[in-house]
Write a protein that holds these residues in place. Structure first.
Motif, PDB file in Angstrom:
ATOM      1  N   GLY A   1       7.183  -0.279  -0.433  1.00 41.77           N
ATOM      2  CA  GLY A   1       5.972   0.208   0.230  1.00 41.77           C
ATOM      3  C   GLY A   1       5.158  -0.871   0.902  1.00 41.77           C
ATOM      4  N   SER A   2       5.841  -1.819   1.548  1.00 41.96           N
ATOM      5  CA  SER A   2       5.091  -2.823   2.310  1.00 41.96           C
ATOM      6  C   SER A   2       5.717  -3.009   3.691  1.00 41.96           C
ATOM      7  CB  SER A   2       5.072  -4.177   1.590  1.00 41.96           C
ATOM      8  OG  SER A   2       4.330  -5.117   2.382  1.00 41.96           O
ATOM      9  N   SER A   3       4.848  -3.178   4.694  1.00 39.70           N
ATOM     10  CA  SER A   3       5.330  -3.430   6.060  1.00 39.70           C
ATOM     11  C   SER A   3       5.763  -4.890   6.210  1.00 39.70           C
ATOM     12  CB  SER A   3       4.208  -3.120   7.065  1.00 39.70           C
ATOM     13  OG  SER A   3       3.073  -3.943   6.758  1.00 39.70           O
TER      14      SER A   3
ATOM     15  N   PRO B   1      -4.737   6.006   1.196  1.00 42.27           N
ATOM     16  CA  PRO B   1      -4.067   5.736   2.482  1.00 42.27           C
ATOM     17  C   PRO B   1      -3.617   4.274   2.569  1.00 42.27           C
ATOM     18  CG  PRO B   1      -6.447   6.025   2.810  1.00 42.27           C
ATOM     19  CD  PRO B   1      -6.166   6.320   1.370  1.00 42.27           C
ATOM     20  N   ASP B   2      -2.494   4.071   3.276  1.00 37.54           N
ATOM     21  CA  ASP B   2      -2.106   2.664   3.478  1.00 37.54           C
ATOM     22  C   ASP B   2      -2.845   2.149   4.711  1.00 37.54           C
ATOM     23  OD1 ASP B   2       1.260   3.358   4.842  1.00 37.54           O
ATOM     24  OD2 ASP B   2      -0.742   3.552   5.710  1.00 37.54           O
ATOM     25  N   PHE B   3      -2.424   1.010   5.234  1.00 40.84           N
ATOM     26  CA  PHE B   3      -3.197   0.379   6.314  1.00 40.84           C
ATOM     27  C   PHE B   3      -2.637   0.681   7.696  1.00 40.84           C
ATOM     28  CE2 PHE B   3      -6.096  -2.029   3.773  1.00 40.84           C
ATOM     29  CZ  PHE B   3      -5.442  -2.172   2.560  1.00 40.84           C
TER      30      PHE B   3
ATOM     31  N   ALA C   1       0.813  -1.226   0.000  1.00 40.12           N
ATOM     32  CA  ALA C   1       0.000   0.000   0.000  1.00 40.12           C
ATOM     33  C   ALA C   1       0.843   1.271   0.000  1.00 40.12           C
ATOM     34  CB  ALA C   1      -0.942  -0.016   1.206  1.00 40.12           C
ATOM     35  N   GLY C   2       2.098   1.152   0.470  1.00 38.14           N
ATOM     36  CA  GLY C   2       2.970   2.332   0.518  1.00 38.14           C
ATOM     37  C   GLY C   2       3.332   2.850  -0.855  1.00 38.14           C
ATOM     38  N   VAL C   3       3.081   2.021  -1.897  1.00 39.55           N
ATOM     39  CA  VAL C   3       3.400   2.485  -3.249  1.00 39.55           C
ATOM     40  C   VAL C   3       2.254   3.347  -3.791  1.00 39.55           C
ATOM     41  CG1 VAL C   3       2.475   0.760  -4.885  1.00 39.55           C
ATOM     42  CG2 VAL C   3       4.896   1.461  -5.027  1.00 39.55           C
TER      43      VAL C   3
ATOM     44  N   VAL D   1      12.494  -1.064  -0.158  1.00 42.98           N
ATOM     45  CA  VAL D   1      12.265   0.393  -0.164  1.00 42.98           C
ATOM     46  C   VAL D   1      11.018   0.634   0.672  1.00 42.98           C
ATOM     47  CG1 VAL D   1      11.780   2.419  -1.589  1.00 42.98           C
ATOM     48  CG2 VAL D   1      13.239   0.575  -2.487  1.00 42.98           C
ATOM     49  N   ASN D   2      11.166   1.260   1.835  1.00 40.51           N
ATOM     50  CA  ASN D   2      10.024   1.447   2.726  1.00 40.51           C
ATOM     51  C   ASN D   2      10.332   2.566   3.706  1.00 40.51           C
ATOM     52  OD1 ASN D   2       7.351   0.247   3.148  1.00 40.51           O
ATOM     53  ND2 ASN D   2       8.067  -0.055   5.259  1.00 40.51           N
ATOM     54  N   LEU D   3       9.326   3.396   4.014  1.00 39.90           N
ATOM     55  CA  LEU D   3       9.605   4.529   4.919  1.00 39.90           C
ATOM     56  C   LEU D   3       9.915   4.074   6.346  1.00 39.90           C
ATOM     57  CD1 LEU D   3       7.007   7.287   3.857  1.00 39.90           C
ATOM     58  CD2 LEU D   3       9.496   7.298   3.530  1.00 39.90           C
ATOM     59  N   THR D   4       9.411   2.887   6.704  1.00 40.95           N
ATOM     60  CA  THR D   4       9.657   2.425   8.082  1.00 40.95           C
ATOM     61  C   THR D   4      10.247   1.014   8.054  1.00 40.95           C
ATOM     62  OG1 THR D   4       7.371   1.638   8.106  1.00 40.95           O
ATOM     63  CG2 THR D   4       7.795   3.782   9.130  1.00 40.95           C
ATOM     64  N   ALA D   5      10.725   0.564   9.206  1.00 41.14           N
ATOM     65  CA  ALA D   5      11.405  -0.734   9.303  1.00 41.14           C
ATOM     66  C   ALA D   5      10.433  -1.875   8.986  1.00 41.14           C
ATOM     67  CB  ALA D   5      11.964  -0.910  10.711  1.00 41.14           C
TER      68      ALA D   5
HETATM   69  N1  APR Z   1       7.080   5.372   0.192  1.00 35.69           N
HETATM   70  C1  APR Z   1       7.628   4.292   0.819  1.00 35.69           C
HETATM   71  N2  APR Z   1       7.022   3.632   1.834  1.00 35.69           N
HETATM   72  C2  APR Z   1       5.797   4.092   2.207  1.00 35.69           C
HETATM   73  C3  APR Z   1       5.171   5.205   1.612  1.00 35.69           C
HETATM   74  C4  APR Z   1       5.871   5.851   0.558  1.00 35.69           C
HETATM   75  N3  APR Z   1       5.366   6.933  -0.069  1.00 35.69           N
HETATM   76  N4  APR Z   1       3.966   5.396   2.230  1.00 35.69           N
HETATM   77  C5  APR Z   1       3.864   4.437   3.182  1.00 35.69           C
HETATM   78  N5  APR Z   1       4.964   3.663   3.162  1.00 35.69           N
HETATM   79  C6  APR Z   1       5.228   2.461   3.956  1.00 35.69           C
HETATM   80  C7  APR Z   1       4.770   2.521   5.400  1.00 35.69           C
HETATM   81  O1  APR Z   1       5.842   2.946   6.223  1.00 35.69           O
HETATM   82  C8  APR Z   1       4.360   1.074   5.674  1.00 35.69           C
HETATM   83  O2  APR Z   1       5.411   0.350   6.302  1.00 35.69           O
HETATM   84  O3  APR Z   1       4.453   1.445   3.339  1.00 35.69           O
HETATM   85  C9  APR Z   1       4.118   0.452   4.293  1.00 35.69           C
HETATM   86  C10 APR Z   1       2.671   0.065   4.083  1.00 35.69           C
HETATM   87  O4  APR Z   1       2.403  -0.981   4.987  1.00 35.69           O
HETATM   88  P1  APR Z   1       0.897  -1.431   5.244  1.00 35.69           P
HETATM   89  O5  APR Z   1       0.047  -0.228   5.475  1.00 35.69           O
HETATM   90  O6  APR Z   1       0.947  -2.508   6.261  1.00 35.69           O
HETATM   91  O7  APR Z   1       0.438  -2.022   3.841  1.00 35.69           O
HETATM   92  P2  APR Z   1       0.803  -3.444   3.216  1.00 35.69           P
HETATM   93  O8  APR Z   1       2.170  -3.865   3.581  1.00 35.69           O
HETATM   94  O9  APR Z   1       0.477  -3.360   1.774  1.00 35.69           O
HETATM   95  O10 APR Z   1      -0.279  -4.393   3.953  1.00 35.69           O
HETATM   96  C11 APR Z   1      -0.377  -5.719   3.506  1.00 35.69           C
HETATM   97  O11 APR Z   1      -2.343  -5.977   4.884  1.00 35.69           O
HETATM   98  O12 APR Z   1      -4.352  -5.227   5.681  1.00 35.69           O
HETATM   99  C12 APR Z   1      -3.763  -6.047   4.747  1.00 35.69           C
HETATM  100  O13 APR Z   1      -4.735  -6.702   2.733  1.00 35.69           O
HETATM  101  C13 APR Z   1      -4.110  -5.614   3.350  1.00 35.69           C
HETATM  102  O14 APR Z   1      -2.738  -5.841   1.369  1.00 35.69           O
HETATM  103  C14 APR Z   1      -2.756  -5.353   2.703  1.00 35.69           C
HETATM  104  C15 APR Z   1      -1.807  -6.144   3.570  1.00 35.69           C
END
Ligand code: APR
Length: 260
Positions: free
Chosen positions: A200-202, A37-39, A28-30, A225-229
């Motif tokens: 962009g994934s946790s 919004p991400d999750f 979702a971060g992508v 590549v992710n804003l957080t660990a």
């Molecule tokens: N660039 C880089 N990283 C980003 C950006 C950005 N612009 N915006 C947010 N992030 C990072 C956040 O720091 C976060 O760690 O992207 C990550 C998104 O993590 P989640 O919100 O957990 O999303 P995701 O990893 O896709 O979740 C996986 O969980 O709830 C379920 O089905 C849902 O597919 C989803 C799955």
């Protein structure tokens, strides 16, 4: 050795130059830079909705939950149809045009990789797609816009015209069976990847979060590549804590410069 972000991006571009099978794994971060919004970031979707309310078994068992679920998905639907691809999605298309993209494996349901120009054969959707609706009993597919109109005209938990089965957006809810073909294909492509970029994934939700592990087991170079660990930062060859759009755009422009 501590590399600067610039040096890290140059290193990733070098990997891509030398290799052919590049897999980009997105979360979702992508799409946050497209206004979705991400999750799990502050203000993310799971801060405003309780994921436990939307467990698949609850959807099946309770009309009240189904009405709530469609309200939740109505918000997602209008956010998604307004969203445009951002430089991170566009970078994946450029990689594909260079003949470098094996596939994108995405957890996202927002259709933005396809909207950016990737063919559906190049996108493996592990968690489905919010722009499709299917009947949970007979599998009939419906146009999402048509069902949205039905929901807004009072049919708040629509059922199938053919078999009266429950209609649901074609996304994977917690507790719902993962799509077998897509999951198996994603595992295979991850194992065969030569370079695996997770963007962009946790990396907290399985089986999706296993894909970088399969990639490493298969001998791939792994960049996160992710804003957080994430729990896999220690496994990555490179970690870049910057925004997906700028990083992916920079990596691809380094490649294009090289191509001359
Ligand atoms: N660039 C880089 N990283 C980003 C950006 C950005 N612009 N915006 C947010 N992030 C990072 C956040 O720091 C976060 O760690 O992207 C990550 C998104 O993590 P989640 O919100 O957990 O999303 P995701 O990893 O896709 O979740 C996986 O969980 O709830 C379920 O089905 C849902 O597919 C989803 C799955």
């Amino acid at each position: 050795m501590n590399y600067s972000d610039e040096e890290k991006m140059e290193l990733v571009a070098q990997w891509i130059r030398d290799k052919r099978r590049i897999v980009v794994f997105t979360g979702a971060g992508v799409s946050t830079e497209s206004g979705i919004p991400d999750f799990r970031s502050p203000g993310g979707i799971w801060e405003r909705f309780d994921p436990n309310e939307f467990l698949f078994d609850n959807f099946l068992a309770s009309e009240k939950i189904r009405v709530k679920y469609w309200k939740f998905h109505t918000e997602i639907y209008y956010t998604i149809i307004k969203a445009e691809p951002n430089p991170a999605h566009e970078a994946c298309v450029k990689l594909d045009r260079m003949g470098k993209l094996d596939c994108v494996i995405t957890q996202n349901i927002d259709n933005l990789h396809q909207k950016a120009g990737l063919s559906k054969e190049k996108v493996i959707e592990l968690h489905g797609n919010a722009l499709r609706v299917t009947c949970l009993s007979c599998g009939k597919e419906y146009d999402r816009a048509a069902i949205q109109a039905r929901v807004e005209s009072g049919d708040e938990a629509p059922v199938c015209d053919d078999c009266q089965g429950l209609l649901k957006p074609a996304t994977i809810a917690f507790g719902q069976q993962m799509p077998f073909r897509e999951t198996r294909e994603a595992e295979k492509r991850s194992e065969n990847a030569e370079v695996f970029l997770t963007v962009g994934s946790s990396l907290l939700v399985y089986p999706a979060a296993s894909m970088p592990v399969f990639a490493k087991q298969g001998g791939a170079r792994l960049a996160i590549v992710n804003l957080t660990a994430t729990p896999y930062d220690h496994e990555a060859d490179i970690c870049i804590r910057e925004k997906a759009g700028s990083v992916m755009n920079k990596i691809v422009s380094l490649l294009s410069d090289q191509k001359g």
